[in-house]
Write a protein that holds these residues in place. Structure first.
Motif, PDB file in Angstrom:
ATOM      1  N   SER A 143       0.864  -1.182   0.000  1.00  0.00           N
ATOM      2  CA  SER A 143       0.000   0.000   0.000  1.00  0.00           C
ATOM      3  C   SER A 143       0.901   1.233   0.000  1.00  0.00           C
ATOM      4  O   SER A 143       1.882   1.293   0.750  1.00  0.00           O
ATOM      5  CB  SER A 143      -0.908   0.005   1.239  1.00  0.00           C
ATOM      6  OG  SER A 143      -1.707   1.164   1.241  1.00  0.00           O
ATOM      7  N   ALA A 144       0.569   2.196  -0.837  1.00  0.00           N
ATOM      8  CA  ALA A 144       1.435   3.375  -0.974  1.00  0.00           C
ATOM      9  C   ALA A 144       1.462   4.193   0.323  1.00  0.00           C
ATOM     10  O   ALA A 144       0.449   4.318   1.005  1.00  0.00           O
ATOM     11  CB  ALA A 144       0.944   4.252  -2.122  1.00  0.00           C
ATOM     12  N   PRO A 145       2.617   4.770   0.660  1.00  0.00           N
ATOM     13  CA  PRO A 145       2.715   5.629   1.848  1.00  0.00           C
ATOM     14  C   PRO A 145       2.197   7.028   1.541  1.00  0.00           C
ATOM     15  O   PRO A 145       2.283   7.496   0.404  1.00  0.00           O
ATOM     16  CB  PRO A 145       4.217   5.661   2.123  1.00  0.00           C
ATOM     17  CG  PRO A 145       4.834   5.536   0.768  1.00  0.00           C
ATOM     18  CD  PRO A 145       3.911   4.639  -0.036  1.00  0.00           C
ATOM     19  N   VAL A 146       1.629   7.686   2.558  1.00  0.00           N
ATOM     20  CA  VAL A 146       1.109   9.038   2.345  1.00  0.00           C
ATOM     21  C   VAL A 146       1.705  10.063   3.319  1.00  0.00           C
ATOM     22  O   VAL A 146       1.701  11.257   3.043  1.00  0.00           O
ATOM     23  CB  VAL A 146      -0.431   9.076   2.444  1.00  0.00           C
ATOM     24  CG1 VAL A 146      -1.053   8.286   1.314  1.00  0.00           C
ATOM     25  CG2 VAL A 146      -0.919   8.541   3.774  1.00  0.00           C
ATOM     26  N   ARG A 147       2.223   9.591   4.474  1.00  0.00           N
ATOM     27  CA  ARG A 147       2.707  10.554   5.453  1.00  0.00           C
ATOM     28  C   ARG A 147       3.793   9.919   6.313  1.00  0.00           C
ATOM     29  O   ARG A 147       3.773   8.724   6.593  1.00  0.00           O
ATOM     30  CB  ARG A 147       1.547  11.006   6.354  1.00  0.00           C
ATOM     31  CG  ARG A 147       1.917  12.188   7.218  1.00  0.00           C
ATOM     32  CD  ARG A 147       0.731  13.036   7.680  1.00  0.00           C
ATOM     33  NE  ARG A 147       1.283  14.270   8.231  1.00  0.00           N
ATOM     34  CZ  ARG A 147       1.536  15.351   7.500  1.00  0.00           C
ATOM     35  NH1 ARG A 147       1.230  15.361   6.233  1.00  0.00           N
ATOM     36  NH2 ARG A 147       2.082  16.415   8.044  1.00  0.00           N
ATOM     37  N   LEU A 148       4.746  10.745   6.713  1.00  0.00           N
ATOM     38  CA  LEU A 148       5.877  10.282   7.524  1.00  0.00           C
ATOM     39  C   LEU A 148       5.937  11.075   8.827  1.00  0.00           C
ATOM     40  O   LEU A 148       5.901  12.308   8.811  1.00  0.00           O
ATOM     41  CB  LEU A 148       7.181  10.479   6.748  1.00  0.00           C
ATOM     42  CG  LEU A 148       8.483  10.202   7.504  1.00  0.00           C
ATOM     43  CD1 LEU A 148       8.702   8.696   7.632  1.00  0.00           C
ATOM     44  CD2 LEU A 148       9.671  10.844   6.783  1.00  0.00           C
ATOM     45  N   ASP A 149       6.032  10.359   9.949  1.00  0.00           N
ATOM     46  CA  ASP A 149       6.192  11.006  11.254  1.00  0.00           C
ATOM     47  C   ASP A 149       7.388  10.393  11.979  1.00  0.00           C
ATOM     48  O   ASP A 149       7.488   9.179  12.085  1.00  0.00           O
ATOM     49  CB  ASP A 149       4.932  10.830  12.115  1.00  0.00           C
ATOM     50  CG  ASP A 149       3.797  11.705  11.641  1.00  0.00           C
ATOM     51  OD1 ASP A 149       2.968  11.209  10.843  1.00  0.00           O
ATOM     52  OD2 ASP A 149       3.744  12.888  12.036  1.00  0.00           O
ATOM     53  N   ILE A 150       8.277  11.262  12.476  1.00  0.00           N
ATOM     54  CA  ILE A 150       9.382  10.813  13.315  1.00  0.00           C
ATOM     55  C   ILE A 150       9.309  11.624  14.602  1.00  0.00           C
ATOM     56  O   ILE A 150       9.802  12.760  14.668  1.00  0.00           O
ATOM     57  CB  ILE A 150      10.752  11.018  12.631  1.00  0.00           C
ATOM     58  CG1 ILE A 150      10.740  10.429  11.213  1.00  0.00           C
ATOM     59  CG2 ILE A 150      11.861  10.377  13.473  1.00  0.00           C
ATOM     60  CD1 ILE A 150      12.020  10.675  10.433  1.00  0.00           C
ATOM     61  N   PRO A 151       8.626  11.075  15.629  1.00  0.00           N
ATOM     62  CA  PRO A 151       8.337  11.884  16.826  1.00  0.00           C
ATOM     63  C   PRO A 151       9.580  12.506  17.464  1.00  0.00           C
ATOM     64  O   PRO A 151       9.551  13.684  17.849  1.00  0.00           O
ATOM     65  CB  PRO A 151       7.671  10.869  17.768  1.00  0.00           C
ATOM     66  CG  PRO A 151       7.066   9.852  16.841  1.00  0.00           C
ATOM     67  CD  PRO A 151       8.008   9.752  15.686  1.00  0.00           C
ATOM     68  N   THR A 152      10.680  11.753  17.579  1.00  0.00           N
ATOM     69  CA  THR A 152      11.849  12.307  18.269  1.00  0.00           C
ATOM     70  C   THR A 152      12.479  13.471  17.507  1.00  0.00           C
ATOM     71  O   THR A 152      13.172  14.287  18.106  1.00  0.00           O
ATOM     72  CB  THR A 152      12.924  11.221  18.493  1.00  0.00           C
ATOM     73  OG1 THR A 152      13.216  10.592  17.252  1.00  0.00           O
ATOM     74  CG2 THR A 152      12.461  10.186  19.501  1.00  0.00           C
ATOM     75  N   PRO A 175       9.825  -1.748  -2.593  1.00  0.00           N
ATOM     76  CA  PRO A 175       8.603  -2.120  -1.873  1.00  0.00           C
ATOM     77  C   PRO A 175       8.007  -0.936  -1.098  1.00  0.00           C
ATOM     78  O   PRO A 175       8.718  -0.022  -0.700  1.00  0.00           O
ATOM     79  CB  PRO A 175       9.107  -3.206  -0.902  1.00  0.00           C
ATOM     80  CG  PRO A 175      10.295  -3.793  -1.595  1.00  0.00           C
ATOM     81  CD  PRO A 175      10.959  -2.642  -2.296  1.00  0.00           C
ATOM     82  N   THR A 176       6.691  -0.968  -0.907  1.00  0.00           N
ATOM     83  CA  THR A 176       6.046   0.092  -0.136  1.00  0.00           C
ATOM     84  C   THR A 176       6.327  -0.133   1.353  1.00  0.00           C
ATOM     85  O   THR A 176       6.470  -1.270   1.806  1.00  0.00           O
ATOM     86  CB  THR A 176       4.526   0.123  -0.369  1.00  0.00           C
ATOM     87  OG1 THR A 176       3.972  -1.144   0.024  1.00  0.00           O
ATOM     88  CG2 THR A 176       4.207   0.372  -1.835  1.00  0.00           C
ATOM     89  N   PRO A 177       6.426   0.965   2.142  1.00  0.00           N
ATOM     90  CA  PRO A 177       6.764   0.820   3.575  1.00  0.00           C
ATOM     91  C   PRO A 177       5.768  -0.088   4.306  1.00  0.00           C
ATOM     92  O   PRO A 177       4.553   0.079   4.192  1.00  0.00           O
ATOM     93  CB  PRO A 177       6.679   2.259   4.090  1.00  0.00           C
ATOM     94  CG  PRO A 177       6.968   3.099   2.886  1.00  0.00           C
ATOM     95  CD  PRO A 177       6.334   2.372   1.740  1.00  0.00           C
ATOM     96  N   GLY A 178       6.288  -1.043   5.038  1.00  0.00           N
ATOM     97  CA  GLY A 178       5.454  -1.987   5.780  1.00  0.00           C
ATOM     98  C   GLY A 178       5.350  -3.328   5.105  1.00  0.00           C
ATOM     99  O   GLY A 178       5.126  -4.346   5.749  1.00  0.00           O
ATOM    100  N   SER A 179       5.517  -3.358   3.771  1.00  0.00           N
ATOM    101  CA  SER A 179       5.496  -4.643   3.087  1.00  0.00           C
ATOM    102  C   SER A 179       6.907  -5.226   3.095  1.00  0.00           C
ATOM    103  O   SER A 179       7.878  -4.547   3.409  1.00  0.00           O
ATOM    104  CB  SER A 179       4.952  -4.496   1.666  1.00  0.00           C
ATOM    105  OG  SER A 179       5.897  -3.894   0.809  1.00  0.00           O
ATOM    106  N   LEU A 180       6.996  -6.503   2.749  1.00  0.00           N
ATOM    107  CA  LEU A 180       8.288  -7.199   2.755  1.00  0.00           C
ATOM    108  C   LEU A 180       9.291  -6.489   1.844  1.00  0.00           C
ATOM    109  O   LEU A 180       8.968  -6.142   0.725  1.00  0.00           O
ATOM    110  CB  LEU A 180       8.082  -8.637   2.278  1.00  0.00           C
ATOM    111  CG  LEU A 180       9.326  -9.523   2.207  1.00  0.00           C
ATOM    112  CD1 LEU A 180       9.839  -9.817   3.611  1.00  0.00           C
ATOM    113  CD2 LEU A 180       9.006 -10.813   1.470  1.00  0.00           C
ATOM    114  N   GLY A 181      10.499  -6.290   2.363  1.00  0.00           N
ATOM    115  CA  GLY A 181      11.554  -5.696   1.552  1.00  0.00           C
ATOM    116  C   GLY A 181      11.924  -4.302   2.019  1.00  0.00           C
ATOM    117  O   GLY A 181      11.358  -3.777   2.984  1.00  0.00           O
ATOM    118  N   PRO A 182      12.915  -3.684   1.346  1.00  0.00           N
ATOM    119  CA  PRO A 182      13.419  -2.376   1.773  1.00  0.00           C
ATOM    120  C   PRO A 182      12.653  -1.206   1.158  1.00  0.00           C
ATOM    121  O   PRO A 182      12.785  -0.924  -0.028  1.00  0.00           O
ATOM    122  CB  PRO A 182      14.865  -2.397   1.263  1.00  0.00           C
ATOM    123  CG  PRO A 182      14.796  -3.233   0.017  1.00  0.00           C
ATOM    124  CD  PRO A 182      13.690  -4.243   0.225  1.00  0.00           C
TER     125      PRO A 182
END
Lengths: 260, 223
Positions: free
Chosen positions: B74-83, B117-124
């Motif tokens: 599934s395609a990524p739509v948003r990135l959060d890095i809390p720290t 690969p899309t983030p969360g699916s198998l692979g980098p």
């Protein structure tokens, strides 16, 4: 190239080499082929989703019946069902072999027939005249790109749920499929074809997804800064190649392209 | 021997494989390591909820060949890095004509490499953003300060949020970029965050190094 920044353009202007746009693939899925029915078969396969929706499949397997055709398929479904390869416990009739009917509940229905030419649909599942033949050493080397229009809907999206199964074993060790080995194929017979040896249709290997990679590897590093601010925070880094880093300036001048 | 005659294009019945048949696991999220160990020996934060045990081997049944949780594509739509107080949209990045990766056109946006690969699916999965651009700090200005165990959240088009834990942060000269480690095959759902670092080469107007933060999927949330 709306995304390209001036910083990235600059080195290209300095070195005005023209490169053809690289053929791109979305991702590449690795499959590990393991023996079924004590066939001794092992190997690897890859399924690479091309940008245009085509699928490139490669298979390198050894330990198959020499000089014999081996039906091979992508099994599974494009609906989120994660099938698995069967183990010996799938041998419901207790004859010591997991035949095709007994394996199907585990690895799923035929999704794509991996023929060497022509049709790749489920209908070609037993088209042994278009299936790869093992060489005299029992090795099958296969590569084919299947057009997007010929693939079932959802193939690329559910690529990682799919499996590869190869068929054809030789239990009586006479280097051929014959009725003396395991009798007649109940699977072929269920499809209305009589006289096919069970040896020809029994699974020899099943492969599950073992990993995935990018479909296309970008060249070199990534141009993500123009030095216009001080980077924030104090870096806490594992710095690799310390000497190489010191020499990087020299190397960069020698190999400008990898820096862009 | 099998003869081709009579075997050519024999139809195979549909419906031979009932979904949910005995022995079929409900999902591919069968195993989850209790925290990712980095090459530097540091250990990432463990997942916040109980980790299902590795599926016990039943007879000679092949084990799952991948490790940790994995999600569908599934395609990524948003990135959060809390720290790092990073919260940004994601655009798609392809390849430039010279074979290098495209980069975002502004400092405030991060991009994901669409030929991986899309983030969360198998692979980098791969995300790149600027450390700085046009006099502004970039989204990844402080990427090099990430520590093992820090979380990175990627919201996806399917409504799930893939939560990754940093395993290691490395810096490499661009001419010795670790292509295989970043883009090559892995047996888990991974994420690589890339920006620039090291000395700035004023003559070339380019940083000499790339900073790469490696992470692996530890859990999934739904928002």
């Amino acid at each position: 190239m709306r995304l390209r920044t001036m910083a990235a353009v600059a080195p290209m202007l300095a070195f005005p080499l023209v490169f053809a746009a690289p053929a791109a693939a979305q991702e590449s899925v690795q499959i590990q082929l393991d023996a079924l029915n004590k066939s001794g078969v092992s190997g690897t396969a890859t399924m690479t989703a091309q940008d245009n929706g085509d699928l490139t499949v490669t298979i390198n397997a050894r330990g198959l019946v020499p000089n014999a055709p081996h039906a091979q398929h992508i099994h599974g479904a494009a609906n989120g069902t994660d099938f698995m390869c069967p183990d010996q416990s799938a041998d419901k009739d207790g004859d010591g072999f997991v035949n095709t009917e007994e394996g199907l509940p585990d690895y799923g229905d035929i999704f794509v027939s991996l023929t060497t030419s022509g049709d790749t649909s489920k209908k070609s599942g037993l088209a042994v005249d278009r299936m790869p033949k093992a060489d005299a050493n029992g090795t099958v080397t296969y590569r084919r790109t299947i057009k997007a229009a010929e693939l079932p809907a959802g193939t690329v999206k559910f690529l990682k749920d799919l499996h590869i199964v190869q068929h054809g074993i030789d239990v009586n060790d006479n280097d051929k499929y014959d009725l003396e080995g395991l009798g007649e194929s109940t699977f072929a017979k269920s499809l209305g074809v009589s006289g096919i040896p069970e040896e020809a249709t029994n699974p020899a290997s099943c492969g599950m997804v073992s990993g995935a990679a990018a479909g296309s590897m970008p060249a070199g590093g990534v141009e993500t800064g123009d030095g216009s601010t001080e980077p924030g925070g104090q870096p806490v880094l594992v710095i690799l190649g310390g000497l190489a880093a010191a020499a990087a300036g020299v190397v960069l001048r020698r190999r400008p392209r990898t820096d862009s | 021997m099998v003869t081709a005659a009579g075997l050519v294009t024999v139809g195979v019945r549909a419906g031979d494989a009932p979904p949910g048949a005995a022995g079929v696991p409900p999902s591919s999220s069968v195993t989850a390591s209790a925290g990712a160990t980095t090459s530097a020996g540091a250990t990432a934060a463990p997942p916040s909820r109980p980790v299902p045990p590795r599926r016990p081997g039943v007879g000679t049944r092949p084990r799952e060949l991948t490790t940790g949780p994995v999600l569908p594509t599934s395609a990524p739509v948003r990135l959060d890095i809390p720290t790092l107080r990073v919260s940004t949209g994601l655009i798609g990045l392809g390849l430039q004509p010279d074979g290098t990766m495209e980069v975002p056109g502004d400092a405030a946006t991060a991009g994901w490499y669409t030929a991986a690969p899309t983030p969360g699916s198998l692979g980098p999965a791969v995300v790149a953003a600027h450390v700085n651009l046009d006099g502004r700090p970039g989204v990844f200005t402080a990427l090099a300060t990430l520590r093992p165990g820090d979380t990175v959240e990627v919201a996806r088009a399917d409504g799930t949020v893939a939560v990754f834990a940093i395993t290691t942060v490395q810096r490499h000269p661009k001419d010795r970029f670790p292509t295989e480690a970043v883009y090559g095959a892995i047996d888990h759902a991974g994420l690589r965050l890339i920006t620039c670092g090291g000395d700035f080469d004023t003559a070339r107007r380019s940083y000499r190094d790339n900073v790469v933060a490696f992470a692996r999927l530890v859990r999934t949330e739904r928002r």
